[in-house]
Design a protein around this motif. Structure first.
Motif, PDB file in Angstrom:
ATOM      1  N   PRO A 289       0.841  -1.200   0.000  1.00  0.00           N
ATOM      2  CA  PRO A 289       0.000   0.000   0.000  1.00  0.00           C
ATOM      3  C   PRO A 289       0.872   1.246   0.000  1.00  0.00           C
ATOM      4  CG  PRO A 289      -0.739  -1.561   1.672  1.00  0.00           C
ATOM      5  CD  PRO A 289       0.582  -2.066   1.162  1.00  0.00           C
ATOM      6  N   VAL A 290       0.388   2.332  -0.607  1.00  0.00           N
ATOM      7  CA  VAL A 290       1.209   3.529  -0.768  1.00  0.00           C
ATOM      8  C   VAL A 290       0.501   4.766  -0.222  1.00  0.00           C
ATOM      9  CG1 VAL A 290       2.323   2.570  -2.826  1.00  0.00           C
ATOM     10  CG2 VAL A 290       0.367   4.124  -3.084  1.00  0.00           C
ATOM     11  N   ILE A 291       1.320   5.708   0.257  1.00  0.00           N
ATOM     12  CA  ILE A 291       0.889   7.075   0.541  1.00  0.00           C
ATOM     13  C   ILE A 291       1.782   7.974  -0.293  1.00  0.00           C
ATOM     14  CG2 ILE A 291       0.662   8.891   2.281  1.00  0.00           C
ATOM     15  CD1 ILE A 291       0.242   6.688   4.360  1.00  0.00           C
ATOM     16  N   VAL A 292       1.173   8.774  -1.140  1.00  0.00           N
ATOM     17  CA  VAL A 292       1.918   9.626  -2.070  1.00  0.00           C
ATOM     18  C   VAL A 292       1.637  11.073  -1.703  1.00  0.00           C
ATOM     19  CG1 VAL A 292       2.367  10.157  -4.493  1.00  0.00           C
ATOM     20  CG2 VAL A 292       1.581   7.868  -3.844  1.00  0.00           C
ATOM     21  N   CYS A 293       2.632  11.757  -1.196  1.00  0.00           N
ATOM     22  CA  CYS A 293       2.383  13.123  -0.742  1.00  0.00           C
ATOM     23  C   CYS A 293       3.460  14.068  -1.274  1.00  0.00           C
ATOM     24  CB  CYS A 293       2.320  13.182   0.785  1.00  0.00           C
ATOM     25  SG  CYS A 293       3.753  12.528   1.623  1.00  0.00           S
ATOM     26  N   GLY A 294       3.170  15.359  -1.135  1.00  0.00           N
ATOM     27  CA  GLY A 294       4.170  16.331  -1.541  1.00  0.00           C
ATOM     28  C   GLY A 294       3.586  17.556  -2.204  1.00  0.00           C
ATOM     29  N   ASP A 295       4.485  18.290  -2.828  1.00  0.00           N
ATOM     30  CA  ASP A 295       4.163  19.516  -3.551  1.00  0.00           C
ATOM     31  C   ASP A 295       4.062  19.154  -5.027  1.00  0.00           C
ATOM     32  OD1 ASP A 295       4.025  21.976  -4.752  1.00  0.00           O
ATOM     33  OD2 ASP A 295       6.050  22.612  -4.184  1.00  0.00           O
ATOM     34  N   PHE A 296       2.814  19.076  -5.536  1.00  0.00           N
ATOM     35  CA  PHE A 296       2.589  18.676  -6.920  1.00  0.00           C
ATOM     36  C   PHE A 296       2.495  19.871  -7.856  1.00  0.00           C
ATOM     37  CE2 PHE A 296       1.067  15.272  -4.225  1.00  0.00           C
ATOM     38  CZ  PHE A 296       1.660  14.170  -4.810  1.00  0.00           C
ATOM     39  N   ASN A 297       2.430  21.064  -7.298  1.00  0.00           N
ATOM     40  CA  ASN A 297       2.415  22.297  -8.083  1.00  0.00           C
ATOM     41  C   ASN A 297       1.305  22.335  -9.126  1.00  0.00           C
ATOM     42  OD1 ASN A 297       4.452  24.286  -7.300  1.00  0.00           O
ATOM     43  ND2 ASN A 297       5.918  22.631  -7.625  1.00  0.00           N
ATOM     44  N   ASP A 298       0.213  21.641  -8.857  1.00  0.00           N
ATOM     45  CA  ASP A 298      -0.942  21.656  -9.746  1.00  0.00           C
ATOM     46  C   ASP A 298      -2.208  21.611  -8.908  1.00  0.00           C
ATOM     47  OD1 ASP A 298      -1.124  22.017 -12.506  1.00  0.00           O
ATOM     48  OD2 ASP A 298      -0.166  20.086 -12.939  1.00  0.00           O
ATOM     49  N   ILE A 299      -3.252  22.292  -9.375  1.00  0.00           N
ATOM     50  CA  ILE A 299      -4.512  22.343  -8.649  1.00  0.00           C
ATOM     51  C   ILE A 299      -5.303  21.053  -8.887  1.00  0.00           C
ATOM     52  CG2 ILE A 299      -4.541  24.859  -8.820  1.00  0.00           C
ATOM     53  CD1 ILE A 299      -6.765  24.556 -10.927  1.00  0.00           C
ATOM     54  N   PRO A 300      -6.384  20.821  -8.139  1.00  0.00           N
ATOM     55  CA  PRO A 300      -7.165  19.588  -8.309  1.00  0.00           C
ATOM     56  C   PRO A 300      -7.846  19.446  -9.663  1.00  0.00           C
ATOM     57  CG  PRO A 300      -7.573  20.526  -6.149  1.00  0.00           C
ATOM     58  CD  PRO A 300      -6.792  21.547  -6.921  1.00  0.00           C
ATOM     59  N   PHE A 301      -7.793  20.472 -10.496  1.00  0.00           N
ATOM     60  CA  PHE A 301      -8.414  20.404 -11.814  1.00  0.00           C
ATOM     61  C   PHE A 301      -7.316  20.477 -12.864  1.00  0.00           C
ATOM     62  CE2 PHE A 301     -11.255  22.129  -8.697  1.00  0.00           C
ATOM     63  CZ  PHE A 301     -12.356  21.298  -8.830  1.00  0.00           C
ATOM     64  N   SER A 302      -6.481  19.454 -12.847  1.00  0.00           N
ATOM     65  CA  SER A 302      -5.322  19.392 -13.737  1.00  0.00           C
ATOM     66  C   SER A 302      -5.100  17.947 -14.148  1.00  0.00           C
ATOM     67  CB  SER A 302      -4.068  19.918 -13.027  1.00  0.00           C
ATOM     68  OG  SER A 302      -3.755  19.093 -11.913  1.00  0.00           O
ATOM     69  N   TYR A 303      -4.350  17.763 -15.204  1.00  0.00           N
ATOM     70  CA  TYR A 303      -3.995  16.418 -15.661  1.00  0.00           C
ATOM     71  C   TYR A 303      -3.208  15.694 -14.576  1.00  0.00           C
ATOM     72  CZ  TYR A 303      -1.881  12.721 -18.521  1.00  0.00           C
ATOM     73  OH  TYR A 303      -1.486  11.515 -19.017  1.00  0.00           O
TER      74      TYR A 303
END
Length: 377
Positions: A289-303
């Motif tokens: 199982p994974v937890i993927v976190c961080g600074d993605f520099n994209d809003i929730p309405f992005s590819y």
């Protein structure tokens, strides 16, 4: 005459409502399009929060007018509820963690290099750095995922590996992406109170400072893989936004500043499109199982976000509340830091730590329950 005007106004509002619905549909479609194949799609998807908000306002308008036309925006709200939940999640009551459940709390934070080169208000090299480092070191989370991490073993203040990890008996992973002056190093760090049984990183490009570090944690007999991610920056500086605001009224300057911001956004959209696919390829190969976190520099309405949301749950959507903005800069309401998680995990709490505002990001933390392994038949 009044009746004719009323009919014209009614038809006009209906046409505008239909245009907004088409805007919503186009925005949802554009989130599926890789920006490196058609970058204009990323800009349309970026505008989707505006379309969703207008559609909701039309719903209220038609209800107040006691018009059956309210069915049109209501259908959009119902069918697109998952997208509204990305914008502002609604939870009737807090989840209660089952008694005796195995939990894991994860803190994610872009520390802005602990303001070593100057921070908000240019106070970074003094008290703000000390406060930020101590706040992280004493946070009750079991795991810290720190982007734009900085350490310098010859500095009392910035020997952060020691001050956060060694002093508090934490296991650590540090993926160095850049070397600074006088023995300083920057990159991504993971600190854990649980043993790290394996680790590595994902490097997007040999000249890029952006990357992902991962670590497999032995959490009381369960192995959980944690990713600390830092995807391509938007590369928009506060002065770019300030220059855009100040150019209002001067058409030539507005066009110049607008093209500058659009060019930077386009470059970021394209780069993150490639990066998220490499990240997902690695996630799909994880045996745990994974937890993927961080600074993605994209809003929730992005590819970027949408591709992750297809495979994983989002902790803020499942357990957070409000707008959840994580960017502490001149652009308001941006949620660009996230935590995603896979099956056998459930998010029971999520918090954006607005009390710690010394970086250009706010820290986020999620508390997860690790569900028991299914018994073999």
């Amino acid at each position: 005459m009044a009746g004719t005007f009323k009919k014209i106004r009614r038809r006009l509002w209906l046409i505008l409502n239909i245009c907004v619905v088409l805007w919503v549909l186009l925005g949802v479609y554009c989130m599926q399009v890789p920006p490196y194949e058609a970058w204009p799609a990323a800009f349309v998807a970026f505008s989707l929060p505006g379309a969703l908000t207008l559609n909701f306002l039309f719903l209220l308008y038609w209800i107040l007018r006691r018009s059956w036309f309210f069915i049109l925006p209501l259908l959009v709200v119902i069918l697109g509820w998952n997208y509204y939940a990305r914008l502002v999640p609604v939870h009737i009551s807090d989840k209660e963690i089952p008694e005796g459940a195995k939990t894991l709390q994860v803190l994610s934070y872009n520390t802005h290099l602990f303001n070593v080169y100057g921070g908000k208000g240019e106070e970074g090299r003094n008290g703000s750095s000390e406060e930020m480092i101590d706040w992280i070191a004493t946070h009750p989370a079991d795991v810290y995922c720190l982007q734009e991490f900085y350490t310098n073993r010859k500095s009392d203040t910035y020997n952060t590996v020691n001050r956060i990890g060694t002093r508090y008996d934490k296991y650590k992973v540090f993926s160095v992406s850049q070397a600074g002056p006088r023995n300083g190093e920057g990159g991504i760090a993971i600190f854990s109170k649980y043993p790290i049984v394996a680790h590595g990183d994902i490097r997007f490009h040999e000249t890029s400072h952006n990357r992902v570090a991962w670590a497999d944690l032995d959490v009381g007999g369960d192995t959980i893989r944690v990713y600390a991610s830092h995807l391509q920056s938007m590369s928009i500086k506060p002065e770019d936004i300030e220059n855009t605001y100040s150019s209002i009224g001067n058409q030539a300057e507005m066009e110049k500043e607008g093209r500058n911001v659009a060019r930077r956004l386009r470059s970021g959209f394209v780069a993150r499109g490639h990066q998220v696919e490499l990240l997902l390829e690695h996630i799909q190969q994880s045996p745990y199982p994974v937890i993927v976190c961080g600074d993605f520099n994209d809003i929730p309405f992005s590819y970027t976000y949408n591709e992750l949301a297809k495979e994983l749950n989002n902790a803020f959507v499942q357990a957070g509340s409000g707008i959840g903005a994580t960017y502490n800069g001149p652009l308001p309401f941006l949620r660009i830091d996230n935590q995603f998680y896979s099956d056998r995990l459930q998010a029971y709490a999520f918090e954006t730590h607005y009390e710690m505002g010394l970086s250009d990001h706010f820290p986020i933390s999620g508390k997860y329950v690790i569900e028991p392994k299914p018994e073999l038949e």
